[in-house]
Design an enzyme around this catalytic site. Structure first.
Site, PDB file in Angstrom:
ATOM      1  NE  ARG A  23     -23.646  31.572 -61.452  1.00 38.03           N
ATOM      2  CZ  ARG A  23     -23.196  30.660 -62.245  1.00 38.03           C
ATOM      3  NH1 ARG A  23     -23.059  30.896 -63.552  1.00 38.03           N
ATOM      4  NH2 ARG A  23     -22.476  29.551 -61.745  1.00 38.03           N
ATOM      5  CG  ASN A  87     -21.867  32.376 -69.295  1.00 38.24           C
ATOM      6  OD1 ASN A  87     -21.568  31.752 -68.717  1.00 38.24           O
ATOM      7  ND2 ASN A  87     -22.174  33.757 -69.158  1.00 38.24           N
ATOM      8  CG  ASP A 103     -24.568  28.171 -68.424  1.00 40.13           C
ATOM      9  OD1 ASP A 103     -23.897  28.913 -69.106  1.00 40.13           O
ATOM     10  OD2 ASP A 103     -23.999  27.181 -67.765  1.00 40.13           O
ATOM     11  CG  ASP A 105     -23.048  22.637 -69.175  1.00 41.36           C
ATOM     12  OD1 ASP A 105     -23.442  23.106 -68.112  1.00 41.36           O
ATOM     13  OD2 ASP A 105     -23.648  21.656 -69.847  1.00 41.36           O
ATOM     14  CG  ASP A 107     -18.490  29.140 -69.345  1.00 40.96           C
ATOM     15  OD1 ASP A 107     -19.497  29.558 -69.611  1.00 40.96           O
ATOM     16  OD2 ASP A 107     -18.231  28.250 -68.199  1.00 40.96           O
ATOM     17  CG  ASP A 120     -16.744  25.115 -67.252  1.00 35.89           C
ATOM     18  OD1 ASP A 120     -15.676  24.710 -66.441  1.00 35.89           O
ATOM     19  OD2 ASP A 120     -17.357  26.227 -67.266  1.00 35.89           O
ATOM     20  CD  GLU A 123     -20.463  22.855 -65.766  1.00 35.01           C
ATOM     21  OE1 GLU A 123     -21.419  23.017 -65.360  1.00 35.01           O
ATOM     22  OE2 GLU A 123     -19.408  23.278 -65.860  1.00 35.01           O
TER      23      GLU A 123
END
Length: 180
Positions: A23, A87, A103, A105, A107, A120, A123
């Site tokens: 991102r 994060n 990152d 994953d 959060d 998450d 994830e």
């Protein structure tokens, strides 16, 4: 960070563990630089996702990046109140006016009423497996999530409306002065 100063506008690159750019956030105006953190702000900034989709954020935000902690924090000043999106991520570096971090994953979402939720987890498990996070990395990530939750429970900085308001006012003043 020696050449970065208050008022500078940086870009943010968020990567995944495998090195792929995940991102990009186009604007982060520097508000404060301390020994252990960098505090920035933005308002309706453009975000571009790894698949090319882009959008603009809907609200003003104060962004806090840490040099030693494995998390960063986005305080979102929404009409409904102050939200935090935290994060779990590597400590940041700055490279050519770009804030970079990885990152991981997990959060922590904090709501205006003080409630919070870890997001998450699935994830994280998936990426831990396919990207082969080491056991040591897994321990760091879980310990930092626990640390972040404890900071929130103790209502320590930055989980404090006054400190976020202070930095938001500083951002408004910087933007005003830049126009003059």
């Amino acid at each position: 960070m020696n050449n970065i100063k208050v008022g500078d506008c940086l870009t943010i690159h968020c990567y995944k563990h495998n090195g792929i750019l995940h991102r990009v956030c186009e604007e982060a105006t520097v508000l404060d630089i301390t020994e252990d953190k960098l505090i920035c702000a933005n308002d309706k900034t453009k975000i571009t996702e790894h698949d090319g989709r882009s959008y603009h954020t809907k609200e003003k935000a104060i962004l806090i990046f840490y040099k030693k902690n494995w998390f960063n924090i986005i305080a979102q000043l929404k009409q409904q109140g102050l939200f935090y999106y935290c994060n779990i991520a590597s400590p940041f570096i700055i490279d050519n006016n770009i804030i970079k971090y990885i990152d991981y994953d997990l959060d922590l979402r904090v709501f205006p009423d003080g409630g919070f939720r870890v997001l998450d987890r699935n994830e994280y498990k998936y990426h831990k497996h396919i990207m082969r996070y080491s056991n040591d990395l897994d321990k760091i990530i879980k310990k930092e999530l626990e640390n972040l939750i404890n900071i929130k429970k103790a209502e320590k900085e930055p989980f404090n409306q006054e400190i976020i308001n202070y930095y938001y006012q500083k951002y408004i003043n910087l933007k005003k002065n830049a126009k003059n």
